[in-house]
Design a protein around this motif. Sequence first.
Motif, PDB file in Angstrom:
ATOM      1  N   MET A 361      28.166  93.420  43.068  1.00 23.37           N
ATOM      2  CA  MET A 361      28.740  93.528  44.407  1.00 23.37           C
ATOM      3  C   MET A 361      28.053  94.599  45.251  1.00 23.37           C
ATOM      4  O   MET A 361      28.082  94.537  46.468  1.00 23.37           O
ATOM      5  CB  MET A 361      30.213  93.901  44.203  1.00 23.37           C
ATOM      6  CG  MET A 361      31.110  93.659  45.344  1.00 23.37           C
ATOM      7  SD  MET A 361      31.556  91.944  45.382  1.00 23.37           S
ATOM      8  CE  MET A 361      33.281  91.960  45.335  1.00 23.37           C
ATOM      9  N   PHE A 362      27.430  95.596  44.567  1.00 25.63           N
ATOM     10  CA  PHE A 362      26.999  96.773  45.320  1.00 25.63           C
ATOM     11  C   PHE A 362      25.502  97.036  45.240  1.00 25.63           C
ATOM     12  O   PHE A 362      24.859  96.786  44.223  1.00 25.63           O
ATOM     13  CB  PHE A 362      27.740  98.024  44.803  1.00 25.63           C
ATOM     14  CG  PHE A 362      29.226  97.859  44.846  1.00 25.63           C
ATOM     15  CD1 PHE A 362      29.885  97.796  46.059  1.00 25.63           C
ATOM     16  CD2 PHE A 362      29.969  97.737  43.679  1.00 25.63           C
ATOM     17  CE1 PHE A 362      31.271  97.619  46.115  1.00 25.63           C
ATOM     18  CE2 PHE A 362      31.344  97.566  43.718  1.00 25.63           C
ATOM     19  CZ  PHE A 362      31.997  97.510  44.934  1.00 25.63           C
ATOM     20  N   TYR A 363      24.996  97.575  46.353  1.00 27.83           N
ATOM     21  CA  TYR A 363      23.635  98.104  46.392  1.00 27.83           C
ATOM     22  C   TYR A 363      23.790  99.618  46.544  1.00 27.83           C
ATOM     23  O   TYR A 363      24.353 100.089  47.540  1.00 27.83           O
ATOM     24  CB  TYR A 363      22.879  97.452  47.557  1.00 27.83           C
ATOM     25  CG  TYR A 363      21.690  98.220  48.048  1.00 27.83           C
ATOM     26  CD1 TYR A 363      20.806  98.850  47.167  1.00 27.83           C
ATOM     27  CD2 TYR A 363      21.422  98.310  49.411  1.00 27.83           C
ATOM     28  CE1 TYR A 363      19.713  99.573  47.634  1.00 27.83           C
ATOM     29  CE2 TYR A 363      20.325  99.015  49.886  1.00 27.83           C
ATOM     30  CZ  TYR A 363      19.488  99.646  48.996  1.00 27.83           C
ATOM     31  OH  TYR A 363      18.431 100.364  49.457  1.00 27.83           O
ATOM     32  N   PHE A 364      23.336 100.344  45.526  1.00 30.29           N
ATOM     33  CA  PHE A 364      23.446 101.806  45.548  1.00 30.29           C
ATOM     34  C   PHE A 364      22.162 102.319  46.200  1.00 30.29           C
ATOM     35  O   PHE A 364      21.135 102.454  45.545  1.00 30.29           O
ATOM     36  CB  PHE A 364      23.598 102.317  44.116  1.00 30.29           C
ATOM     37  CG  PHE A 364      24.271 103.653  44.008  1.00 30.29           C
ATOM     38  CD1 PHE A 364      25.496 103.907  44.631  1.00 30.29           C
ATOM     39  CD2 PHE A 364      23.702 104.665  43.248  1.00 30.29           C
ATOM     40  CE1 PHE A 364      26.128 105.137  44.505  1.00 30.29           C
ATOM     41  CE2 PHE A 364      24.332 105.910  43.115  1.00 30.29           C
ATOM     42  CZ  PHE A 364      25.545 106.134  43.753  1.00 30.29           C
ATOM     43  N   SER A 365      22.257 102.576  47.501  1.00 31.21           N
ATOM     44  CA  SER A 365      21.048 102.684  48.318  1.00 31.21           C
ATOM     45  C   SER A 365      20.284 103.995  48.160  1.00 31.21           C
ATOM     46  O   SER A 365      19.102 104.056  48.469  1.00 31.21           O
ATOM     47  CB  SER A 365      21.438 102.531  49.789  1.00 31.21           C
ATOM     48  OG  SER A 365      22.243 103.647  50.167  1.00 31.21           O
ATOM     49  N   GLY A 366      20.975 105.049  47.720  1.00 31.32           N
ATOM     50  CA  GLY A 366      20.303 106.350  47.692  1.00 31.32           C
ATOM     51  C   GLY A 366      20.288 107.007  49.070  1.00 31.32           C
ATOM     52  O   GLY A 366      19.691 108.073  49.247  1.00 31.32           O
ATOM     53  N   LEU A 367      20.933 106.404  50.066  1.00 34.14           N
ATOM     54  CA  LEU A 367      21.029 107.043  51.386  1.00 34.14           C
ATOM     55  C   LEU A 367      21.814 108.351  51.231  1.00 34.14           C
ATOM     56  O   LEU A 367      22.808 108.395  50.488  1.00 34.14           O
ATOM     57  CB  LEU A 367      21.748 106.127  52.380  1.00 34.14           C
ATOM     58  CG  LEU A 367      21.001 104.862  52.817  1.00 34.14           C
ATOM     59  CD1 LEU A 367      21.948 103.895  53.539  1.00 34.14           C
ATOM     60  CD2 LEU A 367      19.809 105.202  53.706  1.00 34.14           C
TER      61      LEU A 367
END
Length: 412
Positions: A361-367
Amino acid sequence: WWDHVQPAPKDPITSVTQAFLSDPTPLKLNLGVGAYRDDKGKPVTLECVRRAAEKISGCEILESTKATTKSKFVQDCIKLAYGNDSSVVREGRFAGVPALSGTGACRLFAEFQRRFYPNSQMFLPMPTWSNHHDIWRDSQVCTRTYHYYDPDTKGLQFQALVNDIKNAPDRSFFLLHPCAHNPTGVDPNYEQWKEISHIFKIKNHFPFFDMAYQGIASGDVERDATAIRIFLEDGHLLGCAQSFSKNMGLYEHRVGCVSSETSRPLVFFLETSIVSRDDKQATAIKSQLQRIVRAMYSSSPVHGPLLVSTILNDADLKALWEEEVKVMVDRLISMRITLRQTLEELNSSSSWEHITKQVGMFYFSGLSPEEVNQLQRDFHIYMTNDGRISMAGVTSSNVDYLASAIHEVTKV
Ligand code: PLP
Ligand code: LMR
């Protein structure tokens, strides 16, 4: 009386929805909470659920059939998680109770853990679903963390994870996400799970699997249970929390299950005679779980379990469900591909390959938190402070907007 009560700190996930709702801008994007949406941004009622609801409408749920419905539901959950052909199912070696969805299942297990291992701790991956910390804290079980995610590679920190498992005291409790890790979208591969299971065996650790996304990682509910099946094959006793919020879209029904494999067949109905010492132990686990439920909320609802069992026991409805899970996952994957391509076409200097490497479900973007703030302030794009993007909120109509906003805040 209550003057000393201060406002509670904001929940890192649900507060994103509150902030989103209070933003008056029409062009805004909620990528906070992980709840599936279709390509029009609308919540989905699965067709299999609709048909199951029709099938059971008008069925009178009598007091006498409630217990059978719930027992049947637990059995169906066990088959789904542990495998139809597994010896656990064949020999009935499990104790389980219906729970108020995945959260309730975790809470029941945490209570159970404190009651019978009062000085034990729960090792949680770093990071994990934020509510895990709160659930075990409220159950007065201390938590520790183990290495999991590597921000540099945006992948698994496997060696550090292995070291933490080895260095934990023997017979520790570990919470594992069997698939579609929340928030990182990073799962161990087959060989890595084998190795983790092997070390657990040597250390005599107790694995508690929190399976909130069966099917949502690969699109295949059987494949997503691989980690659990590996542990079973290796002869572990384990615990498992299951949720149908995501994979059946039953968020508001709060349908879940908590179960623990036991060493001997469980006698399902408590009034059945107990024939051996080990059967006694299995029955004891179930009755203690029921005792916790009784004091917390007396009993669980029956409609959700009935819906789930109706789907899982009807070959056509089950096949339809599996297709619908695949449709949801294919949409999430296609949004990952488009987001990555669009960012790459913007000639962004960063690498975006992890968008499609991560799963679920998730994209752990590192933003960074600053970039997350900027996205919210300047573009009205809402996500959790750790930079987790719920891919369920990304659609063909907003993916370009999202990509260009991410590009704006990350370009140097
Ligand atoms: N466990 C994890 C890892 C989750 O991401 C979630 C979120 O939905 C849950 C448990 C709780 O699920 P439910 O909404 O079914 O209580
Ligand atoms: C999430 O992490 O967004 C989901 O698991 C939903 C929730 O209840 O937090």
